[in-house]
Design a protein around this motif. Sequence first.
Motif, PDB file in Angstrom:
ATOM      1  N   ALA A 190       0.836  -1.209   0.000  1.00 44.40           N
ATOM      2  CA  ALA A 190       0.000   0.000   0.000  1.00 44.40           C
ATOM      3  C   ALA A 190       0.867   1.255   0.000  1.00 44.40           C
ATOM      4  O   ALA A 190       0.621   2.198  -0.759  1.00 44.40           O
ATOM      5  CB  ALA A 190      -0.945  -0.024   1.197  1.00 44.40           C
ATOM      6  N   ASP A 191       1.931   1.253   0.830  1.00 42.64           N
ATOM      7  CA  ASP A 191       2.820   2.423   0.884  1.00 42.64           C
ATOM      8  C   ASP A 191       3.536   2.650  -0.452  1.00 42.64           C
ATOM      9  O   ASP A 191       3.877   3.777  -0.802  1.00 42.64           O
ATOM     10  CB  ASP A 191       3.870   2.257   1.999  1.00 42.64           C
ATOM     11  CG  ASP A 191       3.242   2.356   3.382  1.00 42.64           C
ATOM     12  OD1 ASP A 191       2.080   2.802   3.483  1.00 42.64           O
ATOM     13  OD2 ASP A 191       3.906   1.965   4.370  1.00 42.64           O
ATOM     14  N   ASN A 192       3.773   1.574  -1.190  1.00 39.46           N
ATOM     15  CA  ASN A 192       4.403   1.702  -2.514  1.00 39.46           C
ATOM     16  C   ASN A 192       3.445   2.278  -3.555  1.00 39.46           C
ATOM     17  O   ASN A 192       3.845   2.552  -4.682  1.00 39.46           O
ATOM     18  CB  ASN A 192       4.877   0.331  -3.011  1.00 39.46           C
ATOM     19  CG  ASN A 192       6.157  -0.121  -2.339  1.00 39.46           C
ATOM     20  OD1 ASN A 192       6.857   0.675  -1.721  1.00 39.46           O
ATOM     21  ND2 ASN A 192       6.471  -1.408  -2.456  1.00 39.46           N
ATOM     22  N   GLY A 193       2.168   2.385  -3.192  1.00 36.51           N
ATOM     23  CA  GLY A 193       1.182   2.914  -4.140  1.00 36.51           C
ATOM     24  C   GLY A 193       0.670   1.855  -5.102  1.00 36.51           C
ATOM     25  O   GLY A 193       0.044   2.168  -6.109  1.00 36.51           O
ATOM     26  N   TRP A 194       0.923   0.568  -4.807  1.00 38.11           N
ATOM     27  CA  TRP A 194       0.441  -0.517  -5.663  1.00 38.11           C
ATOM     28  C   TRP A 194      -0.993  -0.881  -5.277  1.00 38.11           C
ATOM     29  O   TRP A 194      -1.565  -0.286  -4.355  1.00 38.11           O
ATOM     30  CB  TRP A 194       1.341  -1.750  -5.520  1.00 38.11           C
ATOM     31  CG  TRP A 194       2.786  -1.510  -5.813  1.00 38.11           C
ATOM     32  CD1 TRP A 194       3.349  -0.398  -6.409  1.00 38.11           C
ATOM     33  CD2 TRP A 194       3.872  -2.387  -5.490  1.00 38.11           C
ATOM     34  NE1 TRP A 194       4.711  -0.558  -6.481  1.00 38.11           N
ATOM     35  CE2 TRP A 194       5.057  -1.761  -5.930  1.00 38.11           C
ATOM     36  CE3 TRP A 194       3.968  -3.648  -4.891  1.00 38.11           C
ATOM     37  CZ2 TRP A 194       6.316  -2.358  -5.785  1.00 38.11           C
ATOM     38  CZ3 TRP A 194       5.212  -4.250  -4.735  1.00 38.11           C
ATOM     39  CH2 TRP A 194       6.376  -3.608  -5.186  1.00 38.11           C
ATOM     40  N   HIS A 195      -1.526  -1.885  -5.951  1.00 42.39           N
ATOM     41  CA  HIS A 195      -2.914  -2.301  -5.706  1.00 42.39           C
ATOM     42  C   HIS A 195      -2.990  -3.737  -5.204  1.00 42.39           C
ATOM     43  O   HIS A 195      -2.086  -4.545  -5.452  1.00 42.39           O
ATOM     44  CB  HIS A 195      -3.725  -2.177  -6.999  1.00 42.39           C
ATOM     45  CG  HIS A 195      -3.806  -0.769  -7.505  1.00 42.39           C
ATOM     46  ND1 HIS A 195      -2.766  -0.165  -8.169  1.00 42.39           N
ATOM     47  CD2 HIS A 195      -4.791   0.160  -7.420  1.00 42.39           C
ATOM     48  CE1 HIS A 195      -3.101   1.072  -8.467  1.00 42.39           C
ATOM     49  NE2 HIS A 195      -4.321   1.302  -8.027  1.00 42.39           N
TER      50      HIS A 195
END
Length: 273
Positions: A190-195
């Motif tokens: 989530a912190d990486n901005g992935w899904h």
Amino acid sequence: MEILIEMKLMNLLIDIHAHLDHSLLIPKIDEIIGRAKNAGLKHIIANGINPETNRLCLELSKKYDIVKCAMGIYPRDALKKEAEKAEYPLKLTDFDINFDINEEIDFIRKNKNNVAAISEVGLDFVDGESKQQIEDFEKMISLAEELKKPIVVHSRRAEQKCIEILESSKLKNIIMHCFCGKKSLVKRIADNGWHLTVPTTVVRSQQFQEIVKNVPISQLFCETDSPYLSPYKGQWNEPAYVIESYNKIAEIKQMDITEAVNNVYMNWQRVFE
Ligand SMILES: [Zn+2]
């Protein structure tokens, strides 16, 4: 029933990950697509796992307007093991794992205008680490970078390794499919901005309910993984049942179903369009 009618009007449901080419689904594919349309599906992504199924998914996407094609190479030795223990009728060619991956990459490249995502790819270390899997996965990541496509990642008993390899890539549009890793890894994704996907088994799985609770809706997609991961015990899964994932998101996030559907649809637009 009321919800179903409302959804049909909205027509914005998306099943981000299904195996429509599967020998359990293909004989009744017309009915399955018909039921998906009735249930309000706008898109279903059919995922290839090897050369034969990549071609089948491409055919399906040309035949049915709501089907989009994803192509990939599933962890090969894991696929062979799954084929050996499968309890349903299989064509052995479905599980062909002896092929030249570079030729397949060329095939995917040639069909890039019909490919919505690179999937299903990843690592599966249930039977131990595998060098070939890592090499294949790295090639699939490079292909996604080259073609500027989202990637949908399978990670089983190799969650951290998958994340590390992906973090060293340039990819931004990463979707972790059916992720069963630790809470700290969910946070890292989530912190990486992935899904992350919410499979239909969320109706009974604490693991996926926790993901829905802890990850912003702007980073969630819904999937059936048909014919697997059915929300209804004793029944094979199909895309029409993806509504169960949306219902659970709405319940956990305490929003109405229309809002949940719209939010996930915006994710689709951002990542796939
Ligand atoms: Zn799958």
